[in-house]
Design a protein around this motif. Structure first.
Motif, PDB file in Angstrom:
ATOM      1  N   ALA A   1      92.125   0.618  -1.468  1.00  0.00           N
ATOM      2  CA  ALA A   1      92.488   1.961  -1.946  1.00  0.00           C
ATOM      3  C   ALA A   1      91.632   2.361  -3.138  1.00  0.00           C
ATOM      4  O   ALA A   1      91.172   3.510  -3.240  1.00  0.00           O
ATOM      5  N   ALA A   2      91.385   1.413  -4.044  1.00  0.00           N
ATOM      6  CA  ALA A   2      90.560   1.702  -5.218  1.00  0.00           C
ATOM      7  C   ALA A   2      89.122   2.024  -4.817  1.00  0.00           C
ATOM      8  O   ALA A   2      88.504   2.950  -5.357  1.00  0.00           O
ATOM      9  N   ILE A   3      88.589   1.284  -3.865  1.00  0.00           N
ATOM     10  CA  ILE A   3      87.224   1.545  -3.379  1.00  0.00           C
ATOM     11  C   ILE A   3      87.141   2.935  -2.768  1.00  0.00           C
ATOM     12  O   ILE A   3      86.208   3.701  -3.038  1.00  0.00           O
ATOM     13  N   SER A   4      88.131   3.276  -1.946  1.00  0.00           N
ATOM     14  CA  SER A   4      88.145   4.596  -1.305  1.00  0.00           C
ATOM     15  C   SER A   4      88.248   5.719  -2.328  1.00  0.00           C
ATOM     16  O   SER A   4      87.776   6.836  -2.084  1.00  0.00           O
ATOM     17  N   ALA A   5      88.855   5.417  -3.483  1.00  0.00           N
ATOM     18  CA  ALA A   5      88.969   6.411  -4.554  1.00  0.00           C
ATOM     19  C   ALA A   5      87.725   6.456  -5.436  1.00  0.00           C
ATOM     20  O   ALA A   5      87.701   7.185  -6.428  1.00  0.00           O
ATOM     21  N   GLY A   6      86.723   5.669  -5.095  1.00  0.00           N
ATOM     22  CA  GLY A   6      85.461   5.706  -5.827  1.00  0.00           C
ATOM     23  C   GLY A   6      85.435   4.887  -7.097  1.00  0.00           C
ATOM     24  O   GLY A   6      84.581   5.105  -7.965  1.00  0.00           O
ATOM     25  N   LYS A   7      86.342   3.913  -7.218  1.00  0.00           N
ATOM     26  CA  LYS A   7      86.383   3.090  -8.429  1.00  0.00           C
ATOM     27  C   LYS A   7      85.426   1.903  -8.300  1.00  0.00           C
ATOM     28  O   LYS A   7      85.299   1.297  -7.238  1.00  0.00           O
ATOM     29  N   ASP A   8      84.773   1.560  -9.397  1.00  0.00           N
ATOM     30  CA  ASP A   8      84.066   0.285  -9.448  1.00  0.00           C
ATOM     31  C   ASP A   8      85.094  -0.835  -9.495  1.00  0.00           C
ATOM     32  O   ASP A   8      86.164  -0.689 -10.084  1.00  0.00           O
TER      33      ASP A   8
ATOM     34  N   ASN B   1      79.762   3.946  -2.115  1.00  0.00           N
ATOM     35  CA  ASN B   1      78.715   3.794  -3.123  1.00  0.00           C
ATOM     36  C   ASN B   1      79.275   3.363  -4.479  1.00  0.00           C
ATOM     37  O   ASN B   1      78.982   3.953  -5.527  1.00  0.00           O
ATOM     38  N   VAL B   2      80.126   2.312  -4.466  1.00  0.00           N
ATOM     39  CA  VAL B   2      80.699   1.791  -5.700  1.00  0.00           C
ATOM     40  C   VAL B   2      80.113   0.412  -5.987  1.00  0.00           C
ATOM     41  O   VAL B   2      79.533  -0.231  -5.112  1.00  0.00           O
ATOM     42  N   ASN B   3      80.257  -0.028  -7.213  1.00  0.00           N
ATOM     43  CA  ASN B   3      79.849  -1.378  -7.588  1.00  0.00           C
ATOM     44  C   ASN B   3      80.989  -2.351  -7.373  1.00  0.00           C
ATOM     45  O   ASN B   3      82.136  -2.067  -7.747  1.00  0.00           O
TER      46      ASN B   3
END
Length: 398
Positions: free
Chosen positions: A109-116, A140-142
């Motif tokens: 969920a965090a990745i989908s929200a654009g969080k590193d 495109n996250v780290n």
């Protein structure tokens, strides 16, 4: 200033993460704290760090905290609260320190929200590496490793490559790398035979010679299951085939891992055995903060030695690697069976040698799903846990 959410704040990694935050108040700010049910400790953390909101996934514990706490921080509960913590709009980086498989959904969920992501939860990649890494690339996250071994490999790769690459959809070229070398301390039972291991106790397991970790990871370290999980994690993090990932036992835990390049050069990252150092690097990247946790003195630490792991006495390492090579749903099955066995060992239901025996039995009976989707991974996790518990219960009744 980086704004972070800490998932698993009351566990070993979570508590050390907050020490890193406290040491770098001008660089890091805690926006969200999330834990399972330790409301007393979470209450103290809330008072210290004053997050925007805090979460307890256990709803009864959350209700108790809501009764006792009367400050500005909002208290949420359940899986809904956990997903809110993972996706909070004011957070830049989510540190995933939840124990075991439970970290998968919130990290996705965090990745989908654009969080590193600063990832301490290796089981997320073990169970669903193909899904997680695709999400990392698509958004495109780290994805930055918190495990000391993977942090060491990441730093060594940065030193060996130019330009420095990060874990984004740009990927990385592994052609110059001959192999990754993960180091293992060997745990408290290094050098013991199978016969000697038959009598070890939980208290002995939890006395790790070098590292301060939670119960689950410390027991996994003693069986070398943890190193098997780390091999699978390295496969996904660094896009590296299993044939190019090796493990060596390094009892001093000073060399945290190494990278051997095709030209014969070997780069390694060294440091004192303190998890706050890789945690800090994951949160400071691409910068480095000043160190508040001690410096390595090579003269004082003395000789550094290396040896082959004993996969006969500690079979879970090779079982894990075999599951990783087979791929599909087997890594998830290995993780689920191992988690259930570790819990049963902590609860006194099985003996130490039962752990690898039960894991192997469950793995051997598992019907491989070659390319599982998330629902199939969830189902595999449930089915394997049921099977493992059946075996555990039959043993505990004897």
């Amino acid at each position: 200033m980086k704004n972070i959410s800490v998932l698993g704040s009351t566990g070993s990694i979570g508590k050390q993460t907050l020490e890193v935050v406290a040491a770098n108040p001008d660089e890091l700010r805690v926006r969200v704290l999330a834990a399972h049910k330790n409301y007393a400790l979470l209450s103290e953390q809330i008072k210290t760090f004053e997050p925007d909101f805090a979460v307890l996934t256990d709803k009864e514990a959350a209700a108790e905290l809501q009764k006792q706490y009367h400050g500005k921080t909002e208290i949420l509960s359940g899986q809904e609260g956990l997903l809110a913590a993972a996706t909070y709009e004011k957070t830049d980086t989510v540190l995933g320190a939840m124990v075991g498989y439970a970290g998968l959904r919130p990290i996705l969920a965090a990745i989908s929200a654009g969080k590193d992501i600063a990832l301490a939860n290796k089981e997320t990649l073990v169970a669903a590496g193909h899904i997680v890494m695709k999400a990392v690339h698509d958004n495109n996250v780290n994805l930055l490793p918190v495990d000391s071994e993977h942090s060491a490999i990441f730093q060594s790769l940065r030193g060996g490559y130019h330009p420095c690459l990060t874990f984004t959809k740009k990927g990385r070229d592994a052609s110059e790398v001959k192999r990754l070398i993960l180091t293992a301390s060997g745990g408290p039972f290094r050098g013991m035979t199978k016969a000697e291991l038959a009598q070890v106790t939980l208290a002995q397991c939890l006395k790790h010679p070098n590292w301060n970790m939670g119960k689950k990871v410390t027991i996994d370290s003693s069986t070398l299951a943890n190193k098997g999980l780390e091999v699978m994690e390295a496969h996904w993090l660094f896009n590296m085939p299993y044939e190019k990932i090796d493990v060596v036992v390094h009892p001093q835990s000073i060399v945290h891992s190494l990278v051997e390049f095709e030209d014969g050069a070997v780069l390694a990252q060294l440091g004192i055995p303190d998890m706050r150092l890789p945690i800090q690097y994951a949160l400071s990247y691409p910068k480095r903060f000043n160190c508040s946790f001690g410096q390595l003195d090579l003269v004082q630490c003395g000789a550094l030695t290396f040896e082959k792991p004993d996969t006969e006495a500690f079979p879970l390492l090779q079982i894990a690697i075999n599951c990783g090579k087979a791929g599909g749903s087997l890594p998830c099955a290995f993780n689920a069976a191992n988690e259930e066995c570790v819990t049963a060992f902590i609860d006194g239901k099985i003996s130490y040698p039962d752990i690898p025996a039960i894991v192997k039995g469950v793995i051997d009976s598992h019907a491989l799903i070659p390319e599982p989707d998330l629902d199939e991974i969830e189902e595999t996790d449930k089915e394997v846990r049921i099977r493992a518990k059946e075996i555990i219960n039959s043993i505990s009744k004897q």
